[in-house]
Design an enzyme around this catalytic site. Structure first.
Site, mmCIF file in Angstrom:
data_model
loop_
_atom_site.group_PDB
_atom_site.id
_atom_site.type_symbol
_atom_site.label_atom_id
_atom_site.label_comp_id
_atom_site.label_asym_id
_atom_site.label_seq_id
_atom_site.Cartn_x
_atom_site.Cartn_y
_atom_site.Cartn_z
ATOM 1 N N GLU A 51 7.140 8.249 0.798
ATOM 2 C CA GLU A 51 7.882 6.967 0.648
ATOM 3 C C GLU A 51 7.246 6.055 -0.308
ATOM 4 O OE1 GLU A 51 9.211 5.430 4.387
ATOM 5 O OE2 GLU A 51 8.768 7.212 5.390
ATOM 6 N N THR A 56 12.966 8.458 -6.167
ATOM 7 C CA THR A 56 13.697 7.361 -6.647
ATOM 8 C C THR A 56 13.134 7.517 -8.146
ATOM 9 O OG1 THR A 56 13.289 6.013 -4.759
ATOM 10 C CG2 THR A 56 14.174 4.850 -6.662
ATOM 11 N N ARG A 189 17.816 6.577 0.760
ATOM 12 C CA ARG A 189 16.544 7.350 0.934
ATOM 13 C C ARG A 189 16.851 8.847 1.920
ATOM 14 N NH1 ARG A 189 12.012 9.227 1.235
ATOM 15 N NH2 ARG A 189 11.050 9.437 3.438
ATOM 16 N N ASP A 211 9.037 17.276 -9.068
ATOM 17 C CA ASP A 211 8.717 16.290 -7.730
ATOM 18 C C ASP A 211 8.332 17.388 -6.522
ATOM 19 O OD1 ASP A 211 8.729 14.784 -5.469
ATOM 20 O OD2 ASP A 211 10.846 14.365 -5.641
ATOM 21 N N GLN A 215 6.887 19.297 -0.555
ATOM 22 C CA GLN A 215 5.883 20.015 0.156
ATOM 23 C C GLN A 215 4.644 19.348 0.929
ATOM 24 O OE1 GLN A 215 6.268 23.093 0.465
ATOM 25 N NE2 GLN A 215 7.511 24.089 -1.160
#
Lengths: 364, 369
Positions: A51, A56, A189, A211, A215
């Site tokens: 997060e 983004t 999100r 990105d 994982q």
């Protein structure tokens, strides 16, 4: 022994062997070409804690340097956006209950209608909020009780970062024939699974951004796969400075981020890579400082609670890990702001290219 | 169990006016269960110890010391430009498939060193690959969390025929076909193993039991068995019943991640290699570890192990670029094979036992015989 080794049969090859050898050499040429293309590609590895805003940033790169999202692609985000809206309002309503904030009778009726809709949901995967429920959610959001809760308590409970954006736009988002806009997609999100790759061209350079946020397993076993990257783009959520890890309430999330950053920059695997640090969610950080002083979470912080002083402290905290200062660049970012990301990414790339030229003796 | 759940035997001895709180009762009960579990563990160890009649080295004393093997590097396969992460032999004893960090999967003729196919996978980091029993297809996957199957033919663009068979929730670390071209067994960073139907891509059986990433799996050579082994970050090797999906045996002993696991040719034992720089031999019938292959001078992780056809020799590929050749019965290192210029990532004996193949981060694959 090279392709089509002749050591076993002298120089005489059968037509079949000659054909196999010829095919093998053709494969060699193709592999060599692919390798050359790969060497000319600037590879970026996106890292950071959960997060922090990695996905983004990734979406912004697609918007800025590729064709963004076609209608069909955008529609794939519809149920995710609606799910985010449901989650945001649920968090706010639950917070009102937790903080003992009571609703007016009319608002309570709308809350009940919303809760009822939630209960009857059959398939949360393909969720679509009907227009009538969207209007109902809008009334709840604009009620004095929810506004009070949001304005005064929003940093005291778990709330989706884009809650305000989605709730302010809930009527538009739940209209019939609604197609998600780029900003809607950027704000939404969704937990990343696996790995995302993006190849794009920027200023006549080929880039590949990866990105690996999805994982969540033993990093030590696969991180070596990325030892050939040119740049580590590490994302830190600045607003995490007073947050505890939801899985282990003993650990501060920014300190966790710092520990991961330290292991990455000290790793031998990335000794040739440039390190770019994005101190993300800067807008939320500035807002948060007003109600949650930095000293409360970082006892060794001695500055005042001003935005500049707090920002410099966090910058210094991360800069402490770096040995080769020439290969380290740090920027404050707001990942949902396309213009900001465009500016910052351009600046980061320019810095790295100039630094590489300087180290090669081609730049003053 | 001597007492009914919730009724701690000690609570009856307490005076009436000092009844324990619910949390006290709960923690007391948990403690009791923990003690009981510990007692059972001790009993199991005692039972296991009864089977430990004689150390393997002592039993092997009467055997002759192995003579010189004359194993040399016979072929070097060059073509990958990234670290080679995995390789597998075809059952035709000649072809080899390898996958690497650069996203390439190459099918080689190990005899002539020719490349027969070079596939570019859509996701670059291919951590695992395997040949099907018929040698007509290959399976591969990695950080994309998926396992894909590609049928091999000499048509122009075979990658178009790629089928996605398996999807895990974390990276796929290892895969192997299960007795036929129709079933594939995968191990993943999501701590599970799974069997998938190649044709439909449907999940046939899931295996939950590891508490960390699964790094290695192996199926016994004999076709009749209904078991397989897996090992990983939790330092345990688990033996599974394919039909029930249950773990039937668990082996511990390693002090770090287990990176590789291989069945002994007789199917009654298996060897493991670990980050703790040791290989270990576990016996299924004795239900215990029977041997540790280690030396004080070996400090690097073991990334690949495999047996010779008879099972007498254990080959181990290390992080210090070397292949160790061990006498599996005398538990002593016989010799060392030098040649690689970076860490060995995978090691496999050919199906007929005539050669050993090692893959390395030096971008090469070497065949020793």
């Amino acid at each position: 022994m090279g392709a089509g080794a002749t050591g076993l049969r002298g120089a005489r090859l059968s037509p079949e062997e000659r054909a196999n050898s010829s095919k093998s050499r053709a494969i060699d040429r193709a592999l060599s070409k692919d390798h050359t293309d790969d060497l000319n590609r600037f590879k970026i590895l996106l890292l950071g804690t959960a997060e922090s805003g990695k996905s983004t940033i990734f979406k912004q790169m697609r918007v800025l340097h590729l064709d963004g999202y076609a209608k069909e692609d955008a529609l794939e985000y519809l149920s995710i956006i609606h799910s985010n809206c449901m989650e945001a309002l649920t968090q706010l309503v639950d917070a009102c209950t937790a903080f003992g904030i009571n609703h007016d009778i009319t608002v309570q009726e709308d809350v009940n209608r919303f809760e009822d809709f939630k209960r009857k949901l059959r398939d949360p995967e393909g969720l679509v909020i009907p227009v009538v429920i969207g209007r109902c959610m809008d009334r709840v959001w604009h009620s004095p009780s929810l506004q009070l809760c949001y304005d005064t308590r929003r940093f005291r409970f778990a709330l989706l970062d884009s809650a305000k954006y989605f709730m302010d736009n809930i009527v538009r988002l739940t209209e019939d024939n609604y197609v998600p806009s780029i900003q809607d997609i950027v704000h939404c999100r969704i937990s990343t699974t696996g790995i995302n790759e993006l190849a794009f061209n920027y200023k006549k350079m080929d880039f590949k951004m990866v990105d690996v946020g999805g994982q969540r397993s033993e990093r030590r076993k696969w991180i070596h796969c990325f030892d050939n990257v040119d740049m580590i783009l590490f994302i830190v959520s600045m607003s995490d400075y007073d947050q505890l890890d939801p899985e282990d309430n003993k650990y501060n999330r920014m300190k966790q981020s710092y520990e991961i950053f330290k292991t990455i920059v000290h790793s031998d695997l990335f000794r040739h890579a440039s390190i770019v640090l994005f101190l993300n969610k800067y807008d939320v950080f500035v807002e948060k400082l007003k109600t949650s002083p930095l000293r409360r979470s970082f006892k060794n912080y001695e500055g005042d609670n001003s935005e500049e002083s707090a920002r410099e402290f966090i910058k210094k905290l991360f800069r402490r890990c770096i040995t080769d200062r020439h290969k380290f660049f740090v920027f404050e970012t707001t990942a949902t702001d396309t213009g900001n990301i465009d500016l910052v990414f351009g600046s980061a790339v320019a810095h790295i290219v100039n630094e590489n030229l300087r180290s090669a003796g081609l730049h003053e | 169990m001597s007492t009914i759940a919730g009724e701690s035997s000690s609570s009856s001895k307490m005076p009436e006016n000092s009844q324990p709180t619910t949390t006290e009762k709960g923690s007391e009960y948990l403690e009791q269960l923990a003690n009981e579990a510990e007692e059972l563990r001790k009993k199991l160890d005692q039972e296991r110890h009864k089977l430990n009649d004689i150390p393997i080295q002592q039993a092997a004393e009467r055997l002759d010391v192995m003579g010189a093997l004359g194993v040399k590097q016979r072929r070097i396969l060059k073509g990958h430009v990234g670290k080679v992460l995995c390789m597998d032999w075809s059952l035709d004893k000649r072809h080899i498939v390898s996958s690497s960090q650069d996203g390439k999967v190459i099918v080689w003729d190990g005899f002539t060193t020719n490349k027969e196919h070079a596939l570019t996978m859509p996701t670059t980091w291919v951590m695992a690959c395997a040949f099907s029993p018929s040698s007509q297809m290959i399976a591969c996957g990695g950080l994309d969390n998926k396992c894909s199957v590609v049928p091999l033919s000499f048509e122009d663009d075979i990658i178009q025929k790629k089928r996605q068979v398996a999807t895990h929730t974390s990276y796929m670390s290892c895969c192997t076909f299960l007795r036929s071209d129709n079933l594939i067994l995968t191990g993943s960073g999501d701590s599970t193993c799974a069997i998938w139907d190649v044709e439909s891509g449907q999940l046939i059986q899931n295996f939950h039991g590891h508490t960390g990433d699964v790094f290695a799996i192996d199926v016994p050579k004999c076709d009749t068995g209904n078991t397989f082994i897996s090992a990983g970050a939790d330092k345990h090797s688990l033996v599974w019943d394919i039909r029930s999906g249950q773990c039937v045996q668990s082996f511990e002993g390693h002090e770090a991640d287990i990176n590789t696991v291989r069945f002994h040719p007789n199917g009654d034992a298996f060897a493991t290699g670990s980050d703790d720089a040791t290989c270990r031999l576990f016996d299924l019938r004795a239900d215990r570890q029977v041997c540790v292959y280690e030396k004080e001078s070996i400090l690097f992780p073991v990334n690949g192990v495999d047996f010779s056809l008879s099972g007498r020799i254990l080959f181990a590929g290390y992080g210090d670029y070397r292949v160790g050749v061990w006498d599996s019965l005398k538990c002593a290192r016989h010799s060392v094979l030098y040649g690689h210029e970076n860490r060995i990532s995978c090691l496999r004996t050919s199906p007929d036992g005539t050669a050993v193949c090692s893959a390395s981060w030096d971008c090469t694959i070497r065949i020793w015989a």
